[in-house]
Motif scaffolding. Structure first.
Motif, mmCIF file in Angstrom:
data_model
loop_
_atom_site.group_PDB
_atom_site.id
_atom_site.type_symbol
_atom_site.label_atom_id
_atom_site.label_comp_id
_atom_site.label_asym_id
_atom_site.label_seq_id
_atom_site.Cartn_x
_atom_site.Cartn_y
_atom_site.Cartn_z
ATOM 1 N N ALA A 45 0.831 -1.205 0.000
ATOM 2 C CA ALA A 45 0.000 0.000 0.000
ATOM 3 C C ALA A 45 0.866 1.255 0.000
ATOM 4 O O ALA A 45 0.557 2.240 -0.682
ATOM 5 N N HIS A 46 1.970 1.220 0.759
ATOM 6 C CA HIS A 46 2.863 2.371 0.806
ATOM 7 C C HIS A 46 3.525 2.602 -0.551
ATOM 8 O O HIS A 46 3.597 3.742 -1.043
ATOM 9 N N LEU A 47 4.015 1.541 -1.187
ATOM 10 C CA LEU A 47 4.623 1.686 -2.502
ATOM 11 C C LEU A 47 3.594 2.112 -3.540
ATOM 12 O O LEU A 47 3.893 2.919 -4.431
ATOM 13 N N GLY A 48 2.374 1.575 -3.420
ATOM 14 C CA GLY A 48 1.324 1.958 -4.356
ATOM 15 C C GLY A 48 0.966 3.426 -4.228
ATOM 16 O O GLY A 48 0.672 4.099 -5.226
ATOM 17 N N ARG A 49 0.993 3.943 -2.999
ATOM 18 C CA ARG A 49 0.707 5.375 -2.811
ATOM 19 C C ARG A 49 1.785 6.233 -3.463
ATOM 20 O O ARG A 49 1.485 7.255 -4.095
ATOM 21 N N ILE A 50 3.058 5.834 -3.309
ATOM 22 C CA ILE A 50 4.149 6.596 -3.921
ATOM 23 C C ILE A 50 3.990 6.636 -5.439
ATOM 24 O O ILE A 50 4.252 7.667 -6.091
ATOM 25 N N TRP A 51 3.537 5.539 -6.017
ATOM 26 C CA TRP A 51 3.391 5.475 -7.478
ATOM 27 C C TRP A 51 2.108 6.162 -7.960
ATOM 28 O O TRP A 51 2.089 6.790 -9.022
ATOM 29 N N LEU A 52 1.030 6.059 -7.191
ATOM 30 C CA LEU A 52 -0.272 6.512 -7.651
ATOM 31 C C LEU A 52 -0.556 7.981 -7.327
ATOM 32 O O LEU A 52 -1.328 8.632 -8.039
ATOM 33 N N ALA A 53 0.039 8.538 -6.253
ATOM 34 C CA ALA A 53 -0.269 9.916 -5.841
ATOM 35 C C ALA A 53 0.027 10.941 -6.938
ATOM 36 O O ALA A 53 -0.809 11.823 -7.213
ATOM 37 N N PRO A 54 1.195 10.888 -7.622
ATOM 38 C CA PRO A 54 1.417 11.867 -8.709
ATOM 39 C C PRO A 54 0.399 11.748 -9.835
ATOM 40 O O PRO A 54 0.024 12.760 -10.446
ATOM 41 N N LYS A 55 -0.050 10.524 -10.138
ATOM 42 C CA LYS A 55 -1.037 10.349 -11.195
ATOM 43 C C LYS A 55 -2.380 10.970 -10.800
ATOM 44 O O LYS A 55 -3.084 11.542 -11.636
ATOM 45 N N VAL A 56 -2.724 10.857 -9.510
ATOM 46 C CA VAL A 56 -3.963 11.493 -9.040
ATOM 47 C C VAL A 56 -3.845 13.011 -9.142
ATOM 48 O O VAL A 56 -4.805 13.700 -9.543
ATOM 49 N N ASP A 57 -2.671 13.554 -8.812
ATOM 50 C CA ASP A 57 -2.458 15.002 -8.933
ATOM 51 C C ASP A 57 -2.589 15.466 -10.381
ATOM 52 O O ASP A 57 -3.218 16.491 -10.669
ATOM 53 N N LEU A 76 -9.157 12.262 -0.361
ATOM 54 C CA LEU A 76 -8.929 10.882 -0.811
ATOM 55 C C LEU A 76 -7.442 10.625 -1.072
ATOM 56 O O LEU A 76 -6.942 9.519 -0.815
ATOM 57 N N ARG A 77 -6.739 11.650 -1.561
ATOM 58 C CA ARG A 77 -5.305 11.472 -1.810
ATOM 59 C C ARG A 77 -4.541 11.246 -0.506
ATOM 60 O O ARG A 77 -3.609 10.440 -0.445
ATOM 61 N N LYS A 78 -4.938 11.982 0.553
ATOM 62 C CA LYS A 78 -4.267 11.795 1.835
ATOM 63 C C LYS A 78 -4.507 10.399 2.406
ATOM 64 O O LYS A 78 -3.655 9.878 3.140
ATOM 65 N N ARG A 79 -5.645 9.798 2.071
ATOM 66 C CA ARG A 79 -5.985 8.468 2.597
ATOM 67 C C ARG A 79 -5.779 7.375 1.563
ATOM 68 O O ARG A 79 -6.375 6.302 1.657
ATOM 69 N N LEU A 80 -4.944 7.658 0.576
ATOM 70 C CA LEU A 80 -4.717 6.692 -0.500
ATOM 71 C C LEU A 80 -4.057 5.418 0.020
ATOM 72 O O LEU A 80 -4.388 4.301 -0.415
ATOM 73 N N ARG A 81 -3.140 5.536 0.983
ATOM 74 C CA ARG A 81 -2.489 4.363 1.551
ATOM 75 C C ARG A 81 -3.499 3.454 2.249
ATOM 76 O O ARG A 81 -3.441 2.231 2.134
ATOM 77 N N GLY A 82 -4.458 4.072 2.969
ATOM 78 C CA GLY A 82 -5.479 3.276 3.629
ATOM 79 C C GLY A 82 -6.368 2.545 2.643
ATOM 80 O O GLY A 82 -6.717 1.364 2.846
ATOM 81 N N PHE A 83 -6.763 3.222 1.541
ATOM 82 C CA PHE A 83 -7.573 2.560 0.525
ATOM 83 C C PHE A 83 -6.843 1.363 -0.080
ATOM 84 O O PHE A 83 -7.423 0.272 -0.260
ATOM 85 N N LEU A 84 -5.572 1.562 -0.414
ATOM 86 C CA LEU A 84 -4.803 0.468 -1.017
ATOM 87 C C LEU A 84 -4.612 -0.671 -0.031
ATOM 88 O O LEU A 84 -4.671 -1.863 -0.418
ATOM 89 N N PHE A 85 -4.389 -0.353 1.259
ATOM 90 C CA PHE A 85 -4.233 -1.417 2.251
ATOM 91 C C PHE A 85 -5.514 -2.244 2.349
ATOM 92 O O PHE A 85 -5.463 -3.479 2.462
ATOM 93 N N ILE A 86 -6.664 -1.571 2.314
ATOM 94 C CA ILE A 86 -7.938 -2.299 2.385
ATOM 95 C C ILE A 86 -8.078 -3.236 1.190
ATOM 96 O O ILE A 86 -8.502 -4.397 1.332
ATOM 97 N N VAL A 87 -7.716 -2.766 -0.001
ATOM 98 C CA VAL A 87 -7.812 -3.601 -1.204
ATOM 99 C C VAL A 87 -6.903 -4.818 -1.076
ATOM 100 O O VAL A 87 -7.333 -5.976 -1.313
ATOM 101 N N PHE A 88 -5.638 -4.613 -0.687
ATOM 102 C CA PHE A 88 -4.702 -5.724 -0.581
ATOM 103 C C PHE A 88 -5.080 -6.678 0.552
ATOM 104 O O PHE A 88 -4.945 -7.911 0.419
ATOM 105 N N ALA A 89 -5.559 -6.134 1.677
ATOM 106 C CA ALA A 89 -5.903 -6.989 2.811
ATOM 107 C C ALA A 89 -7.113 -7.877 2.483
ATOM 108 O O ALA A 89 -7.086 -9.094 2.750
ATOM 109 N N TRP A 90 -8.166 -7.298 1.919
ATOM 110 C CA TRP A 90 -9.331 -8.112 1.580
ATOM 111 C C TRP A 90 -9.019 -9.081 0.445
ATOM 112 O O TRP A 90 -9.587 -10.199 0.389
ATOM 113 N N ALA A 91 -8.120 -8.700 -0.475
ATOM 114 C CA ALA A 91 -7.685 -9.642 -1.514
ATOM 115 C C ALA A 91 -6.941 -10.820 -0.887
ATOM 116 O O ALA A 91 -7.118 -11.990 -1.297
ATOM 117 N N SER A 92 -6.122 -10.540 0.155
ATOM 118 C CA SER A 92 -5.427 -11.625 0.860
ATOM 119 C C SER A 92 -6.418 -12.539 1.568
ATOM 120 O O SER A 92 -6.241 -13.780 1.573
#
Length: 451
Positions: A45-57, A76-92
């Protein structure tokens, strides 16, 4: 303090026992693997935020977003890490459930995904509360409740809070009752504020309702909504409001004397709204204050002047004082402009030129008569009064007077009309003698000169 016959010790012991069981279970190999899965989801989720935040901007910059949409995008951009963590956690969790032999490894992953999801939802919903302090209290309170609930510690916490109480005779207040009342009152006040804001916006834009009546409806609605929220919150604690009738009566008498001016302003505000004497947008004059009404409050009226100053005039002054409402029944305002010309000028021509000069100004109405009358014969001039009409006093009176004066100056100058000014002529009669003794003394060449 009442600790419910020592049950608080048992409750704390029960909570600590559950914590010990939970901590001991954490050293099992299956639990350690689950911790690893949670850590991996957080890293992704942390790596995904680093990659996705500039694209959202970049996506936000390419689109014309409103202020509200931009705020939600930033949120939503500030909570992007939380959104990605939820996606990865529920996928797991889905993968663990679908894989044979690993179904029992999903407990902690489900707990982490559920908690983060609940925390994120609470944070987003709390943004609906505008007051920063109130929003923080609601957010942290909801986070604590969600955490205790999903950890299975909420029932013991309720028992602990109910065991902590303060008694006044037959009346008993528990910590849980106070907490429940605060939460319920906060929620009700937030809902009341949202409903009041939405309804106020619709009423103010409704052309079928007069501004005064809409303000009255808004004030009554706010009193009812906020009063109901406080009443329900007090009842939730367990207060018997009927017993406070005598005390409230005594307090009311005292407040009636001490807050006489405040009550007078409140009543005057209701009268202003009912009789529709003034309303938002009206141009008024009160003493030295000239401006337009910005808003009607419960205690005062906000008047904004042309120089940007905002005066908060008590409602009582508008009821008891003399107020000039330039736009009460209609928007037509007549302005009188005095001036004078020389005795050598033809008054018939002066009147005609003055009317033409006033009609050349854009803000002067053409469909209402502009007239010029001779008002008297002064010491140095023939006096006139020029009368014309406007419909936009909110744009200012001094500036339109100045424009008409400039038009008169240009017209009179082009047609040879002179505007006199006081003059004095001293004539020395033949045979008179000047008193030489009172004449100023002449200084010799060697005398000192005054600066």
């Amino acid at each position: 303090m009442d600790f419910a016959n020592g049950d608080i010790v048992k409750i704390l012991s029960s909570i600590w026992a559950q914590i010990e069981i939970f901590l001991n279970s954490m050293v099992l190999p299956s639990r350690l693997w689950q911790f690893g899965i949670i850590a991996a989801c957080f890293a992704l989720a942390h790596l995904g935020r680093i990659w996705l935040a500039p694209k959202v901007d970049d996506w936000g910059r390419r689109r014309e977003l409103s202020t509200r949409q931009l705020r939600w995008l930033i949120l939503l951009r500030k909570r992007l890490r939380g959104f990605l963590f939820i996606v990865f956690a529920w996928a797991s969790v889905f993968v663990l459930e679908a894989t044979k032999g690993f179904y029992s490894w999903r407990f902690l992953v489900v707990l982490a995904a559920t908690l983060v999801t609940a925390w994120l939802v609470v944070g987003l919903v709390a943004r609906l509360i505008r007051n920063a302090l109130l929003r923080g209290i609601v957010r942290w309170g909801a986070w604590i409740w969600v955490t205790l609930y999903y950890l299975g510690l909420w029932d013991e916490t309720v028992r602990l809070l109910n065991g902590t109480a303060v008694e006044f005779g037959d009346f008993r207040i528990t910590a849980y009752g106070v907490l429940k009342a605060l939460v319920l009152t906060t929620i009700l006040l937030s809902v009341a504020r949202i409903i009041s804001g939405q309804t106020s916006a619709r009423l103010r834009t409704n052309e079928d309702i007069s501004p005064s009546m809409s303000e009255l409806v808004i004030k009554v609605m706010q009193v009812l909504l906020y009063g109901a929220a406080l009443f329900i919150g007090i009842k939730a604690v367990g207060f018997d409001l009927t017993g406070l009738a005598v005390l409230s009566g005594a307090i009311g008498v005292g407040l009636g004397f001490g807050l006489q001016k405040v009550v007078s302003n409140l009543v005057s505000g209701v009268i202003i709204l009912l009789d529709k004497s003034i309303k938002p947008g009206d141009v008024i004059s009160l003493g030295e204050t000239f401006g337009w009404i910005n808003s009607l409050g419960a205690r005062y009226v906000s008047v904004v002047t042309r120089d940007g100053k905002e005066y908060l005039i008590p409602n009582e002054d508008l009821i008891t004082g003399q107020v000039v409402n330039w736009s009460h029944s209609n928007e037509f305002v007549r302005i009188d402009l005095p001036f004078g010309t020389s005795y050598h000028d033809d008054p018939h021509l002066v009147r005609k030129l003055a009317v033409e000069a006033a009609q050349s100004v854009n803000r002067v109405l053409k469909n209402r008569p502009t007239v010029c009358h001779v008002t008297g014969f002064g010491n140095s001039s023939v006096d006139y009064l020029l009368r014309f009409w406007i419909t936009d006093p909110v744009e200012g009176l001094t500036n339109v007077r100045g424009q008409v004066f400039l038009a008169l100056w240009d017209t009179f100058k082009a047609n040879g009309i002179s505007i006199p000014f006081p003059q004095r002529e001293v004539r020395v009669l033949e045979g008179s003698q000047l008193d030489l003794q009172q004449a100023p003394e002449t200084h010799s060449e060697n005398s000192p000169q005054e600066n």
